[in-house]
Motif scaffolding. Structure first.
Motif, PDB file in Angstrom:
ATOM      1  N   ARG A  80       0.827  -1.210   0.000  1.00 38.20           N
ATOM      2  CA  ARG A  80       0.000   0.000   0.000  1.00 38.20           C
ATOM      3  C   ARG A  80       0.859   1.257   0.000  1.00 38.20           C
ATOM      4  NH1 ARG A  80      -4.329   2.652  -1.711  1.00 38.20           N
ATOM      5  NH2 ARG A  80      -5.095   4.207  -0.232  1.00 38.20           N
ATOM      6  N   GLY A  81       1.942   1.262   0.751  1.00 44.12           N
ATOM      7  CA  GLY A  81       2.808   2.433   0.797  1.00 44.12           C
ATOM      8  C   GLY A  81       3.396   2.775  -0.551  1.00 44.12           C
ATOM      9  N   PHE A  82       3.757   1.764  -1.337  1.00 45.63           N
ATOM     10  CA  PHE A  82       4.284   2.012  -2.684  1.00 45.63           C
ATOM     11  C   PHE A  82       3.177   2.479  -3.630  1.00 45.63           C
ATOM     12  CE2 PHE A  82       7.405  -0.961  -0.923  1.00 45.63           C
ATOM     13  CZ  PHE A  82       8.584  -0.331  -1.260  1.00 45.63           C
ATOM     14  N   ASP A  83       1.966   1.971  -3.410  1.00 50.46           N
ATOM     15  CA  ASP A  83       0.849   2.313  -4.285  1.00 50.46           C
ATOM     16  C   ASP A  83       0.483   3.792  -4.184  1.00 50.46           C
ATOM     17  OD1 ASP A  83      -1.133   1.822  -6.146  1.00 50.46           O
ATOM     18  OD2 ASP A  83      -2.591   1.130  -4.674  1.00 50.46           O
ATOM     19  N   VAL A  84       0.592   4.376  -2.984  1.00 49.24           N
ATOM     20  CA  VAL A  84       0.230   5.785  -2.782  1.00 49.24           C
ATOM     21  C   VAL A  84       1.473   6.653  -2.605  1.00 49.24           C
ATOM     22  CG1 VAL A  84      -1.974   5.123  -1.748  1.00 49.24           C
ATOM     23  CG2 VAL A  84       0.021   5.462  -0.268  1.00 49.24           C
ATOM     24  N   PHE A 159       4.211  -8.925  -8.880  1.00 44.04           N
ATOM     25  CA  PHE A 159       3.308  -7.788  -8.704  1.00 44.04           C
ATOM     26  C   PHE A 159       3.874  -6.792  -7.700  1.00 44.04           C
ATOM     27  CE2 PHE A 159       0.065 -10.919 -10.246  1.00 44.04           C
ATOM     28  CZ  PHE A 159      -0.257 -10.229 -11.403  1.00 44.04           C
ATOM     29  N   PHE A 160       4.608  -7.281  -6.708  1.00 42.82           N
ATOM     30  CA  PHE A 160       5.313  -6.394  -5.785  1.00 42.82           C
ATOM     31  C   PHE A 160       6.295  -5.530  -6.581  1.00 42.82           C
ATOM     32  CE2 PHE A 160       6.480  -6.274  -1.091  1.00 42.82           C
ATOM     33  CZ  PHE A 160       7.230  -5.112  -1.183  1.00 42.82           C
ATOM     34  N   GLY A 161       7.040  -6.148  -7.485  1.00 45.27           N
ATOM     35  CA  GLY A 161       7.998  -5.420  -8.300  1.00 45.27           C
ATOM     36  C   GLY A 161       7.338  -4.375  -9.177  1.00 45.27           C
ATOM     37  N   VAL A 162       6.193  -4.702  -9.759  1.00 36.33           N
ATOM     38  CA  VAL A 162       5.478  -3.741 -10.609  1.00 36.33           C
ATOM     39  C   VAL A 162       5.075  -2.515  -9.795  1.00 36.33           C
ATOM     40  CG1 VAL A 162       3.363  -3.360 -11.934  1.00 36.33           C
ATOM     41  CG2 VAL A 162       4.658  -5.462 -12.253  1.00 36.33           C
ATOM     42  N   LEU A 163       4.591  -2.721  -8.574  1.00 38.09           N
ATOM     43  CA  LEU A 163       4.166  -1.604  -7.740  1.00 38.09           C
ATOM     44  C   LEU A 163       5.360  -0.785  -7.241  1.00 38.09           C
ATOM     45  CD1 LEU A 163       1.331  -3.481  -5.880  1.00 38.09           C
ATOM     46  CD2 LEU A 163       1.040  -1.505  -7.363  1.00 38.09           C
ATOM     47  N   VAL A 164       6.500  -1.445  -7.041  1.00 36.87           N
ATOM     48  CA  VAL A 164       7.721  -0.702  -6.689  1.00 36.87           C
ATOM     49  C   VAL A 164       8.140   0.195  -7.859  1.00 36.87           C
ATOM     50  CG1 VAL A 164      10.196  -0.944  -6.219  1.00 36.87           C
ATOM     51  CG2 VAL A 164       8.548  -2.353  -4.978  1.00 36.87           C
ATOM     52  N   LEU A 165       8.068  -0.323  -9.075  1.00 36.18           N
ATOM     53  CA  LEU A 165       8.388   0.494 -10.246  1.00 36.18           C
ATOM     54  C   LEU A 165       7.422   1.663 -10.383  1.00 36.18           C
ATOM     55  CD1 LEU A 165       9.303  -2.148 -12.986  1.00 36.18           C
ATOM     56  CD2 LEU A 165      10.854  -0.632 -11.734  1.00 36.18           C
ATOM     57  N   GLN A 166       6.158   1.422 -10.086  1.00 37.58           N
ATOM     58  CA  GLN A 166       5.174   2.498 -10.129  1.00 37.58           C
ATOM     59  C   GLN A 166       5.559   3.609  -9.160  1.00 37.58           C
ATOM     60  OE1 GLN A 166       0.879   1.538  -9.814  1.00 37.58           O
ATOM     61  NE2 GLN A 166       0.812   2.988  -8.122  1.00 37.58           N
ATOM     62  N   ALA A 167       5.964   3.229  -7.952  1.00 31.81           N
ATOM     63  CA  ALA A 167       6.388   4.227  -6.974  1.00 31.81           C
ATOM     64  C   ALA A 167       7.656   4.937  -7.425  1.00 31.81           C
ATOM     65  CB  ALA A 167       6.612   3.556  -5.622  1.00 31.81           C
ATOM     66  N   GLU A 175       3.820  12.550  -9.405  1.00 34.22           N
ATOM     67  CA  GLU A 175       2.672  11.658  -9.233  1.00 34.22           C
ATOM     68  C   GLU A 175       2.998  10.324  -9.890  1.00 34.22           C
ATOM     69  OE1 GLU A 175      -0.037  11.289  -7.800  1.00 34.22           O
ATOM     70  OE2 GLU A 175      -0.823  13.230  -7.169  1.00 34.22           O
ATOM     71  N   SER A 176       2.556   9.234  -9.274  1.00 39.47           N
ATOM     72  CA  SER A 176       2.676   7.929  -9.922  1.00 39.47           C
ATOM     73  C   SER A 176       1.749   7.912 -11.132  1.00 39.47           C
ATOM     74  CB  SER A 176       2.288   6.804  -8.951  1.00 39.47           C
ATOM     75  OG  SER A 176       3.173   6.784  -7.859  1.00 39.47           O
ATOM     76  N   LEU A 177       2.276   7.585 -12.286  1.00 42.05           N
ATOM     77  CA  LEU A 177       1.495   7.661 -13.513  1.00 42.05           C
ATOM     78  C   LEU A 177       0.359   6.648 -13.516  1.00 42.05           C
ATOM     79  CD1 LEU A 177       4.367   8.084 -16.133  1.00 42.05           C
ATOM     80  CD2 LEU A 177       2.941   9.851 -15.100  1.00 42.05           C
ATOM     81  N   GLU A 178      -0.835   7.119 -13.876  1.00 42.77           N
ATOM     82  CA  GLU A 178      -1.993   6.230 -13.937  1.00 42.77           C
ATOM     83  C   GLU A 178      -1.822   5.168 -15.014  1.00 42.77           C
ATOM     84  OE1 GLU A 178      -4.691   5.938 -12.055  1.00 42.77           O
ATOM     85  OE2 GLU A 178      -3.811   7.412 -10.704  1.00 42.77           O
ATOM     86  N   VAL A 179      -0.953   5.459 -16.002  1.00 40.45           N
ATOM     87  CA  VAL A 179      -0.754   4.493 -17.080  1.00 40.45           C
ATOM     88  C   VAL A 179      -0.180   3.183 -16.545  1.00 40.45           C
ATOM     89  CG1 VAL A 179       1.604   5.204 -17.681  1.00 40.45           C
ATOM     90  CG2 VAL A 179       0.096   4.260 -19.453  1.00 40.45           C
ATOM     91  N   VAL A 180       0.471   3.240 -15.373  1.00 36.89           N
ATOM     92  CA  VAL A 180       1.028   2.025 -14.787  1.00 36.89           C
ATOM     93  C   VAL A 180      -0.086   1.045 -14.413  1.00 36.89           C
ATOM     94  CG1 VAL A 180       2.470   1.101 -12.922  1.00 36.89           C
ATOM     95  CG2 VAL A 180       3.034   3.299 -13.972  1.00 36.89           C
ATOM     96  N   ASN A 181      -1.287   1.572 -14.172  1.00 39.42           N
ATOM     97  CA  ASN A 181      -2.413   0.691 -13.854  1.00 39.42           C
ATOM     98  C   ASN A 181      -2.744  -0.242 -15.014  1.00 39.42           C
ATOM     99  OD1 ASN A 181      -2.762   1.746 -11.292  1.00 39.42           O
ATOM    100  ND2 ASN A 181      -4.193   3.317 -11.963  1.00 39.42           N
TER     101      ASN A 181
END
Length: 267
Positions: A80-84, A159-167, A175-181
């Motif tokens: 969650r911390g990486f997501d936000v 999926f943990f790695g993907v969210l780390v890259l998003q952060a 801002e974390s790009l919405e395109v990462v979603n």
């Protein structure tokens, strides 16, 4: 051990906070369960109307669906911390406070919040695997159970790695790009179906760029004792979840580069 104890304290504090409003937590969890159940109902309607698709049965799709749902729900619970990160840490300058504390930023971001609502997706994933088991008359032996745990672990890592890259993108974009979603939630959707359903360029993307197929498609084939229609050797199928851990390691390497490049907001 001290770090694990601190993570446990974060976990207990987060759970106690959410349990202050148990009805809200239950409704959010049930909502997550119901949303994914409706999607599965749509898949059932498709197969009930047209039968097998390219030789794949409804039970096969349920196995893909359940594995990916469980993997993503666990990763979502831990990140969650990486997501936000962009909105709640970089833009506000709170990441400065994180860096000043005598613990790693990764540990603090993991402990930022443990959302109980992901239990809805997790429970739904388990239920779908039960449906797949009955639909396929599948017998779970020790090897299949071990391979399932290995597959889920690889999926959590990826999926943990993907969210780390998003952060990490937030270090340059604020801002974390919405395109990462498209990669996270879109990748979850894509992994719920066999690779043979997709065109060649998209299959290559799911194998070599963001290797979601390596933690869903290939190992599930090994669990079900199926040969790959695309020609991957049988010996390779149960080994592919290791790619998830490699992807996570590469993601943290990029993360460390981003931390070194981080410039405070000055607030």
């Amino acid at each position: 051990m001290n770090a694990l104890y601190l993570l446990q304290r974060y976990f207990v504090a987060s759970i106690r906070t959410q349990l202050q409003y148990p009805a809200s937590t239950l409704m959010l969890s049930f909502g997550a369960f119901l949303a994914n159940a409706i999607e599965l109902a749509g898949i059932w309607a498709l197969f009930n109307r047209f039968g097998a698709v390219q030789g794949w049965q409804f039970g096969d799709i349920c196995m893909f669906f359940g594995m990916v749902s469980i993997s993503f729900s666990i990763a979502d619970f831990l990140t969650r911390g990486f997501d936000v990160f962009g909105s709640q840490f970089v833009r506000t300058g709170d990441f400065d406070r994180v860096l000043l504390r005598p613990r790693t930023a990764t540990l603090q971001l993991m402990g930022h919040d443990f959302r109980l609502r992901v239990l809805g997706r997790f429970a739904q994933g388990l239920a779908v695997i039960v449906v797949a088991t009955r639909a396929l008359n599948f017998d779970w032996d020790v090897g299949a159970i071990a391979l399932t745990i290995w597959t889920i672990a690889g999926g959590v890592a990826l999926f943990f790695g993907v969210l780390v890259l998003q952060a990490t993108l937030a270090f340059w974009t604020v801002e974390s790009l919405e395109v990462v979603n498209v990669v996270t939630y879109g990748g979850v959707q894509a992994a719920q179906y066999p690779l043979t359903f997709y065109t060649s360029w998209f299959r290559n993307f799911l194998i070599f760029v963001v290797p979601i197929a390596c933690v869903a498609y290939f190992p599930v084939l090994a669990i079900l004792h199926k040969a790959d229609p695309l020609g991957a050797p049988r010996w390779l199928l149960p080994l592919t979840p290791a790619v998830g851990f490699l992807f996570l390691a590469l993601s943290f390497a990029v993360w460390r580069l981003g931390v070194r490049k981080y410039t405070s907001t000055g607030t």
